[in-house]
Write a protein that holds these residues in place. Structure first.
Motif, short mmCIF file in Angstrom:
data_model
loop_
_atom_site.label_atom_id
_atom_site.label_comp_id
_atom_site.label_asym_id
_atom_site.label_seq_id
_atom_site.Cartn_x
_atom_site.Cartn_y
_atom_site.Cartn_z
N ARG A 90 0.82 -1.21 0.00
CA ARG A 90 0.00 0.00 0.00
C ARG A 90 0.86 1.26 0.00
N ARG A 97 1.10 6.81 -6.89
CA ARG A 97 0.02 7.71 -7.27
C ARG A 97 0.31 9.15 -6.87
N GLU A 144 -8.10 -6.25 -7.26
CA GLU A 144 -8.88 -5.32 -6.44
C GLU A 144 -9.12 -5.90 -5.04
N HIS A 159 -9.25 -5.54 0.43
CA HIS A 159 -9.48 -4.56 -0.64
C HIS A 159 -8.23 -3.70 -0.78
N ASN A 160 -7.73 -3.61 -2.00
CA ASN A 160 -6.40 -3.04 -2.21
C ASN A 160 -6.38 -1.64 -2.79
N ALA A 161 -7.52 -1.10 -3.23
CA ALA A 161 -7.49 0.22 -3.87
C ALA A 161 -6.92 1.26 -2.90
N PRO A 162 -6.14 2.28 -3.38
CA PRO A 162 -5.83 2.49 -4.80
C PRO A 162 -4.68 1.61 -5.28
N LEU A 163 -4.92 0.92 -6.36
CA LEU A 163 -3.86 0.16 -6.99
C LEU A 163 -2.90 1.12 -7.69
#
Length: 301
Positions: A90, A97, A144, A159-163
């Motif tokens: 993460r 990003r 995801e 849950h991995n977002a944001p990828l």
């Protein structure tokens, strides 16, 4: 080839302002990326080589992402067993990003038994932990929602977002045969530190064969060179990056011939007593940019 700079995130006189200056200087000289070292527990053995204050690599990368636009950031290396793989995944994905030029995850096993003991991680199992955690990290970047079941870590429905915007490159550090195998099976790049030419010539065919056997592309050669520039030439069996300006130029030409895609330049001499000032480091990089290679274009002078 692309060129980067190792940011010295430790030691007396290191401050948030000095770190921003290091990164800004690197960018302004034309270097395309900067990488940051990793320690969590500055045990006495770590302190003797990389003295406190030691700024966390991920926190520092986030700090620089908002202040030095246009500079790709990365780690050289992250000691993978020190953190849960979901945390590492993460952090790296978020930085990719948040930083307009992207992020590179350097990955390795580390060397300080005392630091492992302070963190409660088994030192003698660090290689197996690193392999498993890297597999988990890579899965979390492509799914995801992911589940993983291993010897050291298991979880379901995360849950991995944001990828990351794209699959992040993993540069596997280390010069040992085990590190070379890890690079072939789990990395986009092999990131040896202070390699000699003989080490590279022996290792590269082995890594290519390992990658082919695993059904993977051959990882890029992305070495980290310690710069020890001297008025007189050094011996032939020296680490690349040691010796005269002419020898460094020849080293880079050799690396280009071997297919290297990126080269990280490190001005830290290896001990606090030998370390110069920030101005000394800048002058070394200016000399390289003026006499050896144009880091902005990759043209060797």
């Amino acid at each position: 080839m692309r060129y980067g700079v190792n940011l010295l995130n430790f030691g007396s006189g290191t401050t948030p302002d000095s770190l921003v200056r290091q990164a800004t200087d690197a960018r302004d000289l034309g270097f395309g990326f900067a990488m940051i070292s990793d320690h969590i527990a500055v045990t006495p053995d770590v302190h003797s080589v990389y003295p406190a204050p030691f700024y966390d690599q991920f926190v520092l990368a986030a700090h620089l992402a908002g202040r030095v636009p246009g500079l790709r950031l990365g780690t050289t290396i992250t000691v993978i067993p020190y953190r849960h793989p979901l945390q590492t995944a993460r952090l790296a994905a978020n930085l990719d990003r948040l930083n307009d030029a992207g992020f590179i995850l350097g990955a390795g096993v580390g060397w300080s038994r005392a630091e492992y003991e302070a963190l409660g991680v088994p030192f003698d199992e660090r290689g197996a932990i690193t392999d498993e955690y890297l597999a988990a990290i890579r899965a979390s970047w492509t799914e995801e929602t992911t589940s993983f079941k291993g010897r050291y870590v298991s979880y379901e429905g995360i849950h991995n977002a944001p990828l990351p915007a794209a699959q992040l490159p993993v540069w596997v550090g280390g010069n040992s045969p085990a590190a070379q195998r890890r690079a072939a099976r789990l990395g986009e790049g092999w990131h040896p530190f202070m390699p000699t030419l003989d080490v590279l010539r022996t290792a590269l065919p082995r890594i290519a064969a390992e990658a082919e056997a695993a059904g993977r592309p051959v990882p890029d050669l992305v070495p980290r060179l310690q710069l020890r520039l001297t008025p007189q030439p050094d011996t032939a069996d020296r680490p690349l990056g040691h010796g005269s300006v002419d020898q460094l130029r020849a080293d880079l030409e050799t690396l280009a011939g071997l297919g290297a895609t990126d080269v990280l330049l490190d001005t830290y001499p290896g001990t606090p007593g030998e370390r110069g000032t920030a101005d000394d480091d800048r002058r070394t990089l200016e000399l390289v940019a003026e006499k050896v290679v144009d880091p902005a274009t990759g043209v060797i002078r």
